[in-house]
Design a protein around this motif. Sequence first.
Motif, short mmCIF file in Angstrom:
data_model
loop_
_atom_site.label_atom_id
_atom_site.label_comp_id
_atom_site.label_asym_id
_atom_site.label_seq_id
_atom_site.Cartn_x
_atom_site.Cartn_y
_atom_site.Cartn_z
N PRO A 11 11.42 66.05 24.77
CA PRO A 11 10.13 66.76 24.88
C PRO A 11 9.51 67.07 23.51
N LYS A 12 9.46 66.07 22.65
CA LYS A 12 8.87 66.17 21.31
C LYS A 12 8.12 64.88 21.01
N SER A 13 7.15 64.97 20.11
CA SER A 13 6.41 63.77 19.71
C SER A 13 7.34 62.81 18.96
N ASN A 14 6.94 61.55 18.91
CA ASN A 14 7.75 60.58 18.17
C ASN A 14 7.80 60.96 16.69
N LYS A 15 6.74 61.57 16.16
CA LYS A 15 6.73 62.01 14.77
C LYS A 15 7.78 63.11 14.55
N ALA A 16 7.86 64.08 15.46
CA ALA A 16 8.82 65.18 15.34
C ALA A 16 10.26 64.65 15.41
N GLN A 87 10.13 55.78 20.85
CA GLN A 87 8.90 55.30 21.49
C GLN A 87 8.07 56.49 21.95
N ALA A 88 6.82 56.53 21.53
CA ALA A 88 5.92 57.61 21.97
C ALA A 88 5.57 57.40 23.43
N VAL A 89 5.65 58.47 24.21
CA VAL A 89 5.25 58.44 25.61
C VAL A 89 3.91 59.16 25.74
N SER A 90 3.83 60.31 25.08
CA SER A 90 2.60 61.10 25.05
C SER A 90 2.62 61.91 23.76
N ASN A 92 3.41 64.91 23.35
CA ASN A 92 4.55 65.83 23.29
C ASN A 92 5.81 65.28 23.94
N GLU A 93 5.92 63.97 24.04
CA GLU A 93 7.11 63.38 24.63
C GLU A 93 7.36 62.01 24.01
N SER A 94 8.65 61.73 23.80
CA SER A 94 9.04 60.42 23.31
C SER A 94 10.35 60.02 23.98
#
Length: 131
Positions: A11-16, A87-90, A92-94
């Motif tokens: 539950p974090k961005s791909n960047k995080a 992989q980025a999903v959204s 706030n999710e990866s």
Amino acid sequence: MHIETTEKSIPKSNKAVFEFLTDLNNFEKLMPESIDKFQLIDENTFLFALKGMPEITLERKEQQPYDRIVLGAAGGKLPFTLSANIQAVSENESKVRLSFEGEFNAMMAMMIKSPITNFMNTLSDNLSVIP
């Protein structure tokens, strides 16, 4: 020998996730409870040991911002890599999949496959601790 974990939803961005994993000190938080030693050598290298196992030194081999990080054995007798594919999903999710790649003789592969699979699954499961 190729070992891959199942894809883990974080539950974090791909960047995080990428930034967490590129700070190698954070790998201590991902290690199994059986960790005996963890030492950051420099910003690109760390070593660790699990109880009853020899020390392993990993160094950053490659990174592609927000998508991929590759760590590899540093000067060891057993060449291998450990990769995190993000992989980025959204926003706030990866999704993250860990993979291990190494060349071992059949006897060595048979001996280490189960411990490495368990180790990789623990790292993957512990990715949920990303603050």
